[in-house]
Design an enzyme around this catalytic site. Structure first.
Site, short mmCIF file in Angstrom:
data_model
loop_
_atom_site.label_atom_id
_atom_site.label_comp_id
_atom_site.label_asym_id
_atom_site.label_seq_id
_atom_site.Cartn_x
_atom_site.Cartn_y
_atom_site.Cartn_z
N ALA A 42 90.58 -32.34 36.17
CA ALA A 42 89.81 -31.10 36.89
C ALA A 42 89.11 -30.31 35.88
O ALA A 42 89.54 -30.30 34.70
CB ALA A 42 90.98 -30.39 37.62
N VAL B 9 87.76 -26.17 35.96
CA VAL B 9 87.21 -25.01 36.53
C VAL B 9 86.32 -24.16 35.77
O VAL B 9 86.43 -23.73 34.75
CB VAL B 9 88.60 -24.00 36.99
N LYS C 3 86.34 -25.24 41.35
CA LYS C 3 87.46 -26.08 40.76
C LYS C 3 87.12 -27.51 41.33
O LYS C 3 87.16 -28.02 42.44
CB LYS C 3 88.76 -25.89 41.31
N ASP D 34 104.98 -25.52 40.25
CA ASP D 34 104.63 -25.36 38.67
C ASP D 34 104.12 -23.70 38.63
O ASP D 34 103.03 -23.65 37.83
CB ASP D 34 103.28 -26.24 38.77
#
Length: 372
Positions: free
Chosen positions: A45, A47, A62, A158
């Site tokens: 990923a 961003v 994202k 997380d």
């Protein structure tokens, strides 16, 4: 016991509802301009800041890879979208604006949190810049956001300073919880057991491969409060093995030297959360009634115009956000997390008590004696 590998297609705890947000197949670049400002990067990923061509509004784009290590992880991305939709009415969860999809990735257009990560406030250089009253307000907002998620049977799994953003840093704004790639739905008949996360933030029950509950998030809130107040990470060791040992034995430094500028009520709050038995940790709702959070002084909040070192907080956070890289949203089901975790290239801003690793080896492989 070796580390379990999960197939994205068979991960438990994912929301299976069809996202209500339209997934657009038009070219994202026809509607948004990506700026050079990268907000975070991981293996799967990235961003970046983007600007709407029609309104000029700033957003965070994202971009998530749909295939990871040869596995189709589209279902996990749709789960993240569904969680963001579920929490749309919560002011302390980042807002989802739009979704785009192309052949290789899905792009989430998210609310732009200009203040960056609260990890910046954990840096030793800012110890004199952020008061305990500031921390009380931030922790209270985190709890409100987490309570909303837990009411809807969602665990984040997380929570850490890197996944809590600020609407502004100057002056200190409101918090926004981000990165729901590891989040799971609980409360159904099957138990949720997974080994995933960032080593120094793992809860004991994850190391022990015990069932995951909302109490796992509460452990992480205790760590976040500890870091904001002491500017050190409570469990980090010289290597993963020492870190896991510290977590399993709940080796936390509550010494007078470490907590010299921390109130007893704040210490009590942290101690109530950093307990090994998940059933003994308070819920987010009960934490909101804790005495520490009830004595918030509205009159002594962080006011940069009145703080002689206010420019330092802005300079440090800007340096930190420019120099570091952030995490991906892939969890244990798509293989080990190999993303960098906010490490300034020169290491100048990171305390010796902070250590971030590229991967998550099995706790059972590293500390077998703890998991008999």
């Amino acid at each position: 016991m070796s580390r379990r590998r999960f197939d994205c297609r068979s991960v438990s705890g994912l929301l299976t509802t069809t996202p209500q947000t339209p997934i657009k197949t038009e070219n994202f670049n026809n509607f948004y301009t990506l700026t050079p400002k990268e907000l975070g990067r991981g293996k799967f990923a990235v961003v970046r800041q983007c600007i709407s061509k029609s309104t000029g509004q700033e957003y965070a784009a994202k971009s998530l890879k749909k295939r990871r290590r040869g596995q189709d992880c589209r279902a996990e991305i749709l789960h993240e979208i569904a969680v963001l939709e579920l929490a749309r009415s919560c002011p302390h969860v980042i807002n989802l604006h739009e979704v785009y999809e192309n052949a290789t990735e899905i792009i989430l257009v998210l609310e732009y949190a200009a203040g960056g990560e609260i990890f910046n406030l954990c840096l030793p250089e800012l110890a004199e810049m952020v008061s305990e009253n500031d921390v009380i307000r931030l922790i209270k907002q985190i709890l409100e956001g987490v309570h909303y998620l837990h009411q809807n049977n969602i665990v984040h799994l997380d929570l850490k300073p890197q996944n809590i953003l600020l609407s502004s840093i100057y002056p200190l704004g409101d918090i926004k919880i981000v990165d729901f790639g590891m989040s799971r739905k609980i409360g159904n008949a099957s138990e949720l057991r997974e080994i995933m996360g960032t080593p120094e933030y793992l809860a004991p029950e994850i190391l022990n491969y015990d069932p995951i509950t909302t109490a796992t998030d509460m452990w992480n809130i205790g760590i976040i409060a500890y870091m904001l107040l002491t500017h050190t990470s409570p469990f980090v060791g010289e290597d993963n093995q020492e870190t896991y040992l510290n977590i399993s034995q709940v080796n936390v430094d509550y010494s007078e030297e470490m907590f010299s500028s921390v109130s007893q009520l704040a210490t009590d709050f942290i101690q109530s959360l950093l307990v090994k038995n998940p059933e003994k940790r308070p819920t987010a709702e009960s934490c909101l009634s804790h005495s520490w959070l009830q004595q918030w002084d509205f009159g002594s909040l962080f006011h940069p115009e009145e703080t002689s070192g206010s420019s330092q907080i802005q300079d440090l956070t800007l340096r930190s956000s420019e120099e570091k890289t952030s995490k991906s949203s892939c969890n244990g089901s798509c293989g080990a997390r190999e993303d960098k975790e906010n490490i300034p290239e020169d290491g100048s801003l990171v305390s010796k008590r902070f250590r971030f690793d590229d991967s998550l080896p099995s706790p059972h492989e590293l500390v077998p004696d703890l998991f008999c």
